[in-house]
Every structure is written in structure tokens, then in C-alpha cells.
Design a protein around this motif. Structure first.
Motif, PDB file in Angstrom:
ATOM      1  N   SER B 251       0.881  -1.172   0.000  1.00 48.95           N
ATOM      2  CA  SER B 251       0.000   0.000   0.000  1.00 48.95           C
ATOM      3  C   SER B 251       0.915   1.218   0.000  1.00 48.95           C
ATOM      4  O   SER B 251       1.544   1.537   1.009  1.00 48.95           O
ATOM      5  N   GLU B 252       1.008   1.874  -1.155  1.00 48.56           N
ATOM      6  CA  GLU B 252       1.940   2.999  -1.304  1.00 48.56           C
ATOM      7  C   GLU B 252       1.316   4.297  -0.781  1.00 48.56           C
ATOM      8  O   GLU B 252       0.113   4.366  -0.527  1.00 48.56           O
ATOM      9  N   ASN B 253       2.119   5.317  -0.687  1.00 47.67           N
ATOM     10  CA  ASN B 253       1.631   6.622  -0.257  1.00 47.67           C
ATOM     11  C   ASN B 253       0.607   7.183  -1.223  1.00 47.67           C
ATOM     12  O   ASN B 253       0.608   6.860  -2.413  1.00 47.67           O
ATOM     13  N   ARG B 254      -0.266   8.035  -0.703  1.00 48.92           N
ATOM     14  CA  ARG B 254      -1.282   8.666  -1.536  1.00 48.92           C
ATOM     15  C   ARG B 254      -1.012  10.157  -1.677  1.00 48.92           C
ATOM     16  O   ARG B 254      -0.454  10.782  -0.793  1.00 48.92           O
ATOM     17  N   THR B 255      -1.421  10.687  -2.826  1.00 46.32           N
ATOM     18  CA  THR B 255      -1.305  12.119  -3.052  1.00 46.32           C
ATOM     19  C   THR B 255      -2.683  12.647  -3.451  1.00 46.32           C
ATOM     20  O   THR B 255      -3.567  11.875  -3.808  1.00 46.32           O
ATOM     21  N   LEU B 256      -2.841  13.941  -3.392  1.00 44.52           N
ATOM     22  CA  LEU B 256      -4.137  14.556  -3.674  1.00 44.52           C
ATOM     23  C   LEU B 256      -4.597  14.240  -5.088  1.00 44.52           C
ATOM     24  O   LEU B 256      -5.779  14.003  -5.347  1.00 44.52           O
ATOM     25  N   ASN B 257      -3.668  14.265  -6.034  1.00 43.27           N
ATOM     26  CA  ASN B 257      -4.030  13.919  -7.403  1.00 43.27           C
ATOM     27  C   ASN B 257      -2.825  13.258  -8.061  1.00 43.27           C
ATOM     28  O   ASN B 257      -1.807  13.006  -7.407  1.00 43.27           O
ATOM     29  N   GLN B 258      -2.963  12.971  -9.340  1.00 44.25           N
ATOM     30  CA  GLN B 258      -1.909  12.238 -10.041  1.00 44.25           C
ATOM     31  C   GLN B 258      -1.182  13.148 -11.034  1.00 44.25           C
ATOM     32  O   GLN B 258      -0.822  12.722 -12.125  1.00 44.25           O
ATOM     33  N   LEU B 259      -0.968  14.388 -10.655  1.00 44.07           N
ATOM     34  CA  LEU B 259      -0.211  15.302 -11.512  1.00 44.07           C
ATOM     35  C   LEU B 259       1.252  14.866 -11.586  1.00 44.07           C
ATOM     36  O   LEU B 259       1.882  14.595 -10.580  1.00 44.07           O
ATOM     37  N   ARG B 260       1.741  14.810 -12.820  1.00 41.38           N
ATOM     38  CA  ARG B 260       3.160  14.522 -13.031  1.00 41.38           C
ATOM     39  C   ARG B 260       3.750  15.699 -13.789  1.00 41.38           C
ATOM     40  O   ARG B 260       3.177  16.135 -14.796  1.00 41.38           O
ATOM     41  N   LEU B 261       4.873  16.198 -13.294  1.00 44.36           N
ATOM     42  CA  LEU B 261       5.505  17.354 -13.911  1.00 44.36           C
ATOM     43  C   LEU B 261       6.877  16.946 -14.425  1.00 44.36           C
ATOM     44  O   LEU B 261       7.623  16.256 -13.736  1.00 44.36           O
ATOM     45  N   TYR B 262       7.190  17.363 -15.642  1.00 44.67           N
ATOM     46  CA  TYR B 262       8.469  17.031 -16.272  1.00 44.67           C
ATOM     47  C   TYR B 262       9.119  18.329 -16.724  1.00 44.67           C
ATOM     48  O   TYR B 262       8.586  19.000 -17.602  1.00 44.67           O
ATOM     49  N   THR B 263      10.233  18.667 -16.120  1.00 49.32           N
ATOM     50  CA  THR B 263      10.937  19.871 -16.526  1.00 49.32           C
ATOM     51  C   THR B 263      12.415  19.526 -16.709  1.00 49.32           C
ATOM     52  O   THR B 263      12.816  18.378 -16.540  1.00 49.32           O
ATOM     53  N   ALA B 264      13.193  20.534 -17.025  1.00 48.15           N
ATOM     54  CA  ALA B 264      14.629  20.292 -17.184  1.00 48.15           C
ATOM     55  C   ALA B 264      15.248  19.847 -15.870  1.00 48.15           C
ATOM     56  O   ALA B 264      16.273  19.166 -15.839  1.00 48.15           O
ATOM     57  N   ASP B 265      14.604  20.201 -14.753  1.00 47.45           N
ATOM     58  CA  ASP B 265      15.181  19.900 -13.449  1.00 47.45           C
ATOM     59  C   ASP B 265      14.784  18.551 -12.888  1.00 47.45           C
ATOM     60  O   ASP B 265      15.567  17.888 -12.235  1.00 47.45           O
TER      61      ASP B 265
ATOM     62  N   ARG D 231      11.550  20.281 -29.761  1.00 49.30           N
ATOM     63  CA  ARG D 231      12.275  20.579 -28.524  1.00 49.30           C
ATOM     64  C   ARG D 231      11.419  20.326 -27.284  1.00 49.30           C
ATOM     65  O   ARG D 231      10.428  21.024 -27.047  1.00 49.30           O
ATOM     66  N   ALA D 232      11.826  19.350 -26.504  1.00 47.38           N
ATOM     67  CA  ALA D 232      11.193  19.070 -25.215  1.00 47.38           C
ATOM     68  C   ALA D 232      12.187  19.440 -24.123  1.00 47.38           C
ATOM     69  O   ALA D 232      13.286  18.886 -24.069  1.00 47.38           O
ATOM     70  N   ALA D 233      11.812  20.376 -23.286  1.00 51.23           N
ATOM     71  CA  ALA D 233      12.729  20.884 -22.261  1.00 51.23           C
ATOM     72  C   ALA D 233      13.182  19.792 -21.302  1.00 51.23           C
ATOM     73  O   ALA D 233      14.260  19.857 -20.724  1.00 51.23           O
TER      74      ALA D 233
END
Lengths: 335, 335, 335, 335
Positions: B251-265, D231-233
């Protein structure tokens, strides 16, 4: 406490009635349904008045606002009645299957100051809304592409499909609104592709499609891709991806919990996708009621309105024309 | 409708009161708190009676059942009062910090038929419960190892820590119960390791630990590992892993939603873990009230009871003895 | 080009031979195995000389360094021979099953300047190494807890288990080294728990355990938890978690690819965990050879050395004593 | 051992040369490059002959097969030369930017029995191939929709873009082949949408697009959606999704390892996507050489051939026509 009545207590109306009853700053003022037993049942279960007609609801001094969850064909009339009675309206989508009827309604209610909110519930999903917020906060830079994946867990009944107005007006309409919500600017061109793969015989008979792809383009060149299927074997698939110059944000599917199962046969998520829209968008439906209450209490414009409903229908008309003529359709050609 | 009163309306009691009010087959019969302003506030907000004393609650013919969310030191007395009054009890954990007091209470209420349920809310989390269910359904074969990871998002106040009874009785108590719930058989040996890493000075002064590992073993050799920290920088970490001869369920941790963010960082989940227990276990707290109502309505034993509370405390005592003496402690040595 | 010979070309030695042959700055100088046909086969396949004895390898002017992948009982002798011949050594773990023998070897080679590297390959896994790096870069603050999960996909043969020296010396030895690598400071206390759950009869007969939990503690109070099983139905489970004052870093399991399958039955990862260590640590084995070459070429100390091998064995001895006596064992009690 | 020579040792040719040298059943027969210093460097580094011309390569009795990694404009001539010399060819994509030239080449080599393989390397990616395999095994039922997401980590140089032949022939060409590979039947209609969002000025000048969506449709109604960005950052984004009547299979992005980092700021994957194609498709490039060797050794047809290269170019032509005329283009209109 804002007193909200509900017109139409089928599956969706009933859920709205319960959400209104549970809202801390709203009460359920009563219900009406042309199918009297349904109204009696919900009225008794929730201990609220049952109205004898929609007219009685609009005339009642004990009703501050009205939620319309009746059959689609009655929406435009009821919106007009609501405006005439000066009662704020939250109306389920679509406004009507006929753009002409919607335009006539728009003309009739032009200048009305009473809030009219459209029930595009997915805008209130915390994940999808977070994609929009990430864009507004500049987290993914300038927006370039949007991908809306939206697949129902199962084909609706034949009876439903036959009167649905076709997939673009009935199902894709939600995704047209989601695309507009994420794009943040108006669409100028629509290109649609339709196939009959889930139930070819039914689709042939209804001159409809069960598998569609729609590509939207804005004046500045932003693109939104919508892909729909009437039946996903693995459940209700609801994803939104936004790609921009600085990154990407995706609102992934949700499951009831985060159980992961690992056996000799497979490694992964054991819990199926939330099914169906009432479960998947449960929080969003509650937040939608909250947004309606906020708009009325604070005298602000509702976050999604009649014109949003009309624009989504225009995109549906354009998609239908595109798929029929095999060409890109300009929005200026519609309406 | 089952009429339930709430004793103690601090943060947890207030949440329970709201959950009772929202339950379809229960009503909030009223509240009491030794701190009168808190009781007045919640009584007015929810429109329910305020009682003048716990005694008045137990004596009231308008109260069918009582939820105890007062300070720990009063729990045992109130449970005894509830039994004497013949009113079903749902009591927050722990029963008491003293095992002797708990044992005395057990003796006093022995033979009572009124349901007494303990508030080990995590058993009602859909993810953790799904781990138990996967075991019962044979999906992971014979159970071998359990890992309970439980880390608070931040150290409680000094005042709270000083009277908490120490980490084992205050915080690990939940994990002892979770381990027992998942193991499905009684623990016979306890080995604990404690460190002072989050706030060494405070821990030194209180003769307490902020970072602990406890290993439990059953007669058949099943092992459960609990790891706790009083402060996780990334939020409230709540995971349960069960490993068996046929596979593993987590049973893994839960988050408010399933937003995934992909940036250079970075690439990943943008939404933090749900924080704190009232948010993380929101659904579980509501389900807990439901289980209490079910038990009373159907005349069945509550799913987690007084003896579960006593056993968890025995494990806490054993862990404390183990860490003090640097050895494995047999449960038969305790109590 | 560094000319490296391989002693012992069983499954592991053969893989090392191929990795050496593929390394851009190394060549395979030849092989030796007491089982001549194995040596003949690999010598012919890779087109390299076959030596007649280990002595011949150490004496050869055409051999710059030696990789020892023979049976455990020969490791210490061969290390001593390598030091005597002045040839750098990369030796598979463990040095020996007897701490006394290891200590004697340590005495004998004391002061030697020839590099001796131990084959704790997991340190070279990019995921596990990234956990260490995250700690060194301060990304998770001050380290508090480490969890090493290490489960084999299947019990080794009875013949192997009988001469393995027991789970702590044979299997946990890798995890002891991983814990030391991640902890970054020496362990002072060991507490172990052992069970017989996978194959109780065999374990009983060998006086061994197939399911163990070991808790390590350093002087500053850092904790490391190792959990092992001889058989995980879902494959080779290799995870490392580091928890600190500022966050957490986890090296999760790896799969061959990122295929996700969604059907009516399940939602998730379709590809099983990489199986077994030669596949899972394929990149790490190649990187290990690279690190050995680098150390020799650049005249620097190898990243993992004889003393690391000795310390891991000390932890194994401590774990065995702990599980036997049911108490926490101080490292100062050992050897 | 199959002796393969490499024509063109730029970045890609050099990688191929190393993969050939490392293949257990192939040797690098030598290299040629019009830029002599590049050929000298790689010839010396790998210890293989340097040829004076492509003609010398094709004439050499010491060359069994030829890999063509020269500039695009030379591909068709070299393929014809290879066929004339009776030497098997593995040619990098595209065959040529001109469909007329490709068709002329096709006519010229018609009836040739020498294997000609096209370098659509992504077919050899284990994840993408697993999607195709899941379809073939019936795991997702009848295929309905395919989504190929393919975004480069950064715009190529201006000089490169100017001679690239445009995004459809240069970049989307890989995705056209991937779509054909996954669809498993020929495309009959193409609808494309193009935007200038990454570098509008450059795109305007080159009459090109940097952000495109292409929708393909087969005779049976299957749809494939390709979305591209120059280009994908966040790195090189390479995903393939197949949706069918029985489920869905997705080949997700790959990262170097499975490190997950959890801090107060974010929760998730700490390791960026593999970058760029040489890293991302490293295993696939090696597998591609293996497939070439297998085809020659076993006398079977190569898994991806000249006609696949021609069909991908036809789709590129169709997409260009579609975006120019704003309409769906039938494949029968092309070529």
C-alpha cells in the motif's frame, strides 16, 4: 444557507442532490422529476419537499437557485425559465443538441445578469485543474500541445446512443471543453477522424462513430489532440497532458488506492481505474457545487458558463463537418 | 438513525463529530468538552446540543452511543462509565499509557456485552485494508514479512511530547496495531532499536527516541518490521508492505491527485504526500464511523476492540523494555 | 591496455572474462580453471590463452592483474599469492567464510601496496550509487535510516546452501556492504532475527535461516534495516532506501523495459523484475571492471577493498551471534 | 564471423562501427568516410582497415556486408552499388528525401535477392517491440488506436534543419515507421497539422514546422496519432501507446536508473529521461546489428526493408500535402 432545488433526479441529479445536501453553505430546497416515483423516493430519502412541476420550482420563494439535470431536450427551455424567474442556474451539459436552439437561447437570455453555470465537471478535477494551474504559473513555459485521452469503460445502451446526438455532441463535448480550458485561447480550426470499431453495426445504423480523434488548432498555432473510444476494457480512461516550451504536465488516471501487487505473473498496480464518472469525478462534482455556491454568494461570474457550453457545441459541429468532408474546418464556417 | 454523542471536541473530536453528522444512518446527538468554549463553538456550528458533563451524556436517553476523543488519561474511566450506562463506545487510541490501568479496566468491564471499539483508524484505509485482503484471498501465498513505514511530517510540540508516554505508546502504537492486523496472528517476540536524531536534546531530556525500528516475530516465525521517524521532510509517510511465498502487496503513499511534472530539473510527481493524518486518513475516518454504526445496528462485534488496544500497548511495553535492555523481549514477560 | 587474467570461469568468472574483453582499455590475458573443460571452452570462445595453474598466472609476465572468481575456500590463498607476485587483485566476495582466516590473511598482506579490490558489485549499480550520491550532495540532509530490501528469486540448490556458510555470510554479506556504503560510517551494534519459512526442513537441517531481518546501528545512532528472503515469487527484489532529515532517496527495482499493460484484470507493469543478478547488475559488473582498471591505471585506491570485505564478514558474525543469543551484539565483541 | 564495413563514420556511423566490433558473430571489416581524418581516427582507434573509396569497399573480397551511414543524398546510389556488388546492405534512414529518387532506386534493384535492411532502429527497442508483441499475442484484443509521442530534446542546428527535407521527412519518418510497425496494416489516409512554435522565424524561413500532429487511418479504420516537437525541455520523449478492444499497452519513457527522490519541494523521479537517441536506443542499435547479422546468416528477410523505407517516405509526402492543403490525403494520391 443557499437553497438549491434539483430538476431531474436520475442518476446524476440524485448525486447532485446529495452533494448539495452535504455542502456546508447550501441546503437542498427540493426536487422535481417528470417521473414522479423517482422524485418521491429521493424526496423521502433526503427529507426535502417534492415539487409538482418545474414551474413550481421557479416560482417558489423558498428556492434560491436551480440545478438542471433533466433530459437534454429540456435544458434550453429550463435555462430560459430560470433567467425569467431570476434564479441562478447550474445546468448539466450539453445545453442542446441543436446549435440553432442554443443560439436562440443565447439571444433570448442576452443581457441577463443571473449566473448561468454549465456542468463541465472535469474542470473541477484536482488533477486536471492542476495542469491548468501549472501552465498559469509558468511551470511548463509557453503551451504548445495538449493531449486529452478520454475513453468510456463501456458502450452506452443502444437506446441512449440513438438519441445521443452522436459521439461529438455527447461524449467529446466534455473533451472540447477540457481542451478549451487547458488551451486558454479559442480554437480556430478543427480536423476530425472517425472510425467504427467498437460496434460497427450500431454505428453504421446511427451514422455515428465510436472511435474518434480530433485535432484542434488555435490562431497562435497551439494544438490539442482529443482521442475517444466508447469502450476501454480496462476502465474509465481520463488523462490530460500539456506540453510546453518549458516542460510537460500530465494528469494521470486515478485509482481507489495505491495498492501494488507483485506476483510471478505481473508486477504492478492491482486496483483498477475508478469507474465510472460518478466515482472518478466524485470530488469534482462536489467542488462544482461549491463553485456554484461561491459564484452566487460572492456575486462573481461562474467559472464555466453558457458561452462555454455554446463553444463546445460549435467544436462538435465543426468536428462532424470535418469528418464528413475529410478536411480541416474553420470555426468561422460554423454557426 | 443512531444518535452518537462526542466527548472531547479538539481537532480529532471535531472531525469525528462532522463525520457522524454526515453519515446517512447516524446523527450527532451532542457534544461535551471540559473546555466549554470549544464545545459551544462546535455545538453552534453543527446545531447540536451541548452537554454539561460526560455523566450527562451517559445518562441521556437521547444518546445511543458515545465516541470518546478526550485526553488519554480519561479514556479508561469513560469506557467504564459507558459500559456501566450500557452505551456502545468508540474510543480513540490509546486506552491508557499504563498497562496496569488498562488491565484493571479490562477486569472491570469483563463480561460486558456493550460494543467497545478502538479507534485504530488505519485499518479502515482502503489501501492498507487491500493488503490484508490480498493476503486473505491467497494472492501472495503464505505471509512471511511485513514492513510498516510510518513517519510523521513534523515533530509534535514539546508540551505534547513530554506527556505522550514516549514514541512507542504514542506513535508506534498505531503501527503495532497495523502489524497485528496484517500479520493475522499474535506476536511473541519484540526487538527494538531507538535513536535520537531529529531532536536529540528533547529526546535526551524526555528519555525518549524520535527514530525507532521495531522487529516483531510470531510463533510461526512471521516477521514484521516497523520503522518510525518523528519528522519526514517530504510529508506524512504511510506505507505497508506484505511479502509472502507467492508474491508481495504494497500500500503505497497517496497524493491529492496524479499530476506529473516534467521539466529540465526533474521528472515526476508534482503533488506532495497527503498531510497530515486528518487528510491522509479522511476516507478511513469516515469508514471507521461506518463500521461502528454497522456493528451496533447489526449486533456484531466491532472489527477492532478493547483487546486490540491492550495488545498494542503490550507491544509498546515490550519495545520499551527491549530498547532499554538491548535484547529480544518475549511477550510472555509483559503484563 | 591492461592485461587481466581470470581465475575460475564458472558462471560469474565467464561473465567477468567477457566484460574484461569488451573493456576499451583492458584485454583478457587468459583464463584458468581447475575444471579444465570449462577453461578450454572459454579460452577457445574468446581466443585467449588457457593457463595450466593459478601459479602460472601469477608468474606470467603477460598478466598485469588478476580477477579471482574461484570457489570461496581458495580466495584468501589466491589473494596472498597475488600480493606475493605484486599483481593487482579483484576478488569475488566473500574473502573466506572464516573470520579467523580473513584476519590471518589481513596480517599476511599488511603493508602491501598492490591494489586489492573486493567484488561488492552492487556499489556500482547506478541506482544504488545515486542514493549514496544524493546523500553526499546533501539532497536528503543528515542520514537517519537506511532500508535494504534484498530477496533472491529462488532458493539455491541444497548442495549450495549446505556449503554456503549460512545466509548471513553468503547472501546478507552483500547487504551488509550496501548498508556500510550508504551509511558512510561504521556500524557498532547488530540485532538480527531469523526465521525458517521458505524451506523449514532444509533450514532446520543446516541450522540456517531463509528469512532474516538485521538492524544495524552506528555510534551516532544511524540505523540500517536489512530484510532478506531466499525466495521472492515475483523475481529478484533489490531496493535501497535512505531517509534523512531533509528527505528520502529510493533506488527502486529495475525492469527490462517500461511496458505498462492495462486490461480488465489488472493495470500496471507488464515486465517482470530483472532476473537474476547477472542481468540485474549487468551494467554494474561492467562498471566494476572499469573501476578496477581505473584504480590500477591511475594509482588510486580501489573504491571497495579487502577491509570492506572483512568488515562485512564481521557484521555477518555479529548477526549470527545476535540471532543465536536473542540480543543486540556490539561489534567490539567480534573478532 | 561476418565481416561488415561501415561507410560514413560521423556520430552514428562510429556508433555502428563499435557495435559491429562488439558483436560476437561479426567483425568490423573497415571504414570509409569522404572526410578522411574521421576515417583515420576511427580506423586507428578500432584497429581496422581504412578504405579509400566506397567503390573499394564494395569491390573488396574481405567485406561480406556494408552498413551505410553517409549523408542522405548518397544513400540511394550506395544501395544500388551494394546490390550490383551483391553485398547485403544495412542503410540508415531515410533512403532519400525525394520519393521519385526512391522509386527509381526501387525499380533499379527490383528482383535483387541481396538483403537490404533499413535502419529504423526504434523497432528494436525492447519496450516498443513489447507493445507490438502484446498485440500479436492478443493481450489487448483488436487494435483500435495508436499514439506515438516523439519529441526531440533540442532543435538541431540551423544548417541541419535547412537541408533536412522538413520535419516530416527527417523526424516524423521514424514515427511513420513506428506507426506502421504497431498498426500491422497499411495506412490509407493521412491528415496532418503543423505549427511554428519552437522557432517560428527559422520555420517560416524554411517553410517548415517544428510542432506537428499527424493522424493516420487504415482501410479497416484503425487510427494512429503521431505528435512531434523539435524541442522538449525535459529531454528526449519517446512513448508508444496501443489501445485495443481488450486493453492497452504503453511503452513509457526510460531513465538511466530508478532513483526516486522525495523532498519538501517534490516527490518523484530524480533521474532525467535518457538523452539523446544514441543513449535512449543504445540497446536497440546493438539489437539492430544483431538482426542484420541474423538475416544474412540465416538467409531470411531482414525485419525492416527497403519497401518499409519507401512507405514511410510516402507517408511523409502525404503529410506534407495534407498540411499544405488543409485536408485528408489518400495514400493513393501519392507517388
Amino acid at each position: 444557507m443557499l437553497r438549491i432545488a434539483v430538476l431531474g433526479v436520475g442518476r446524476i441529479g440524485r448525486m447532485h442532490a446529495e452533494n448539495i445536501a452535504a455542502h456546508p453553505r447550501a441546503t437542498l430546497a427540493g426536487v422535481f422529476d417528470v417521473h414522479t416515483p423517482a422524485a418521491v423516493e429521493i424526496s423521502e430519502k433526503l427529507g426535502v419537499p417534492r415539487f409538482e412541476s418545474a414551474e413550481a420550482v421557479f416560482a417558489s420563494p423558498d428556492v434560491d437557485a436551480v440545478l438542471i439535470a433533466t433530459s437534454t431536450a429540456t435544458h434550453a427551455d429550463l435555462i430560459e425559465a430560470g433567467v425569467a424567474a431570476g434564479k441562478p442556474i447550474l445546468c448539466e451539459k450539453p445545453i442542446d443538441l441543436s446549435l440553432a436552439r442554443v443560439n436562440a437561447c443565447a439571444t433570448k437570455i442576452a443581457g441577463a445578469t443571473v449566473p448561468i453555470m454549465l456542468g463541465f465537471v472535469r474542470r473541477f478535477d484536482t488533477g486536471h485543474a492542476a495542469v491548468r494551474q501549472a501552465i498559469e504559473e509558468g511551470q511548463i513555459g509557453e503551451l504548445h500541445q495538449v493531449i486529452v485521452t478520454s475513453r468510456d469503460p463501456g458502450m452506452a445502451s443502444v437506446a441512449y446512443v440513438e438519441v445521443s446526438g452522436g459521439i461529438f455532441r455527447d461524449m467529446t463535448i466534455h473533451d472540447f471543453d477540457m481542451a478549451r480550458f487547458i488551451l486558454g485561447e479559442e480554437v480556430t480550426e478543427v480536423t476530425a477522424t472517425g472510425s467504427r470499431l467498437v460496434d460497427p453495426a450500431l454505428m453504421e445504423r446511427c451514422n455515428d462513430y465510436d472511435t474518434v480523434t480530433v485535432v484542434l488548432k488555435t490562431a497562435s498555432g497551439k494544438q490539442a489532440i482529443i482521442n475517444n473510444s466508447r469502450r476501454a476494457a480496462y476502465g474509465y480512461d481520463q488523462r490530460v497532458e500539456a506540453f510546453g516550451s518549458g516542460g510537460m504536465a500530465i494528469s494521470e488516471n486515478r485509482t481507489l488506492n495505491q495498492l501494488r501487487l507483485y506476483t510471478a505473473d505481473f508486477t504492478g498496480q492491482a486496483t483498477p481505474l475508478l469507474n465510472f464518472f460518478i466515482e472518478r469525478y466524485q470530488d469534482a462534482f462536489a467542488a462544482e457545487i461549491g463553485a456554484f455556491v461561491d459564484a452566487i454568494e460572492q456575486g462573481i461570474a461562474p467559472p464555466v458558463d453558457f458561452e462555454d457550453g455554446r463553444q463546445a457545441l460549435i467544436l462538435a459541429e465543426a468536428a462532424l463537418l470535418s469528418v464528413t468532408e475529410g478536411r480541416t474546418v474553420k470555426i468561422s464556417e460554423i454557426g
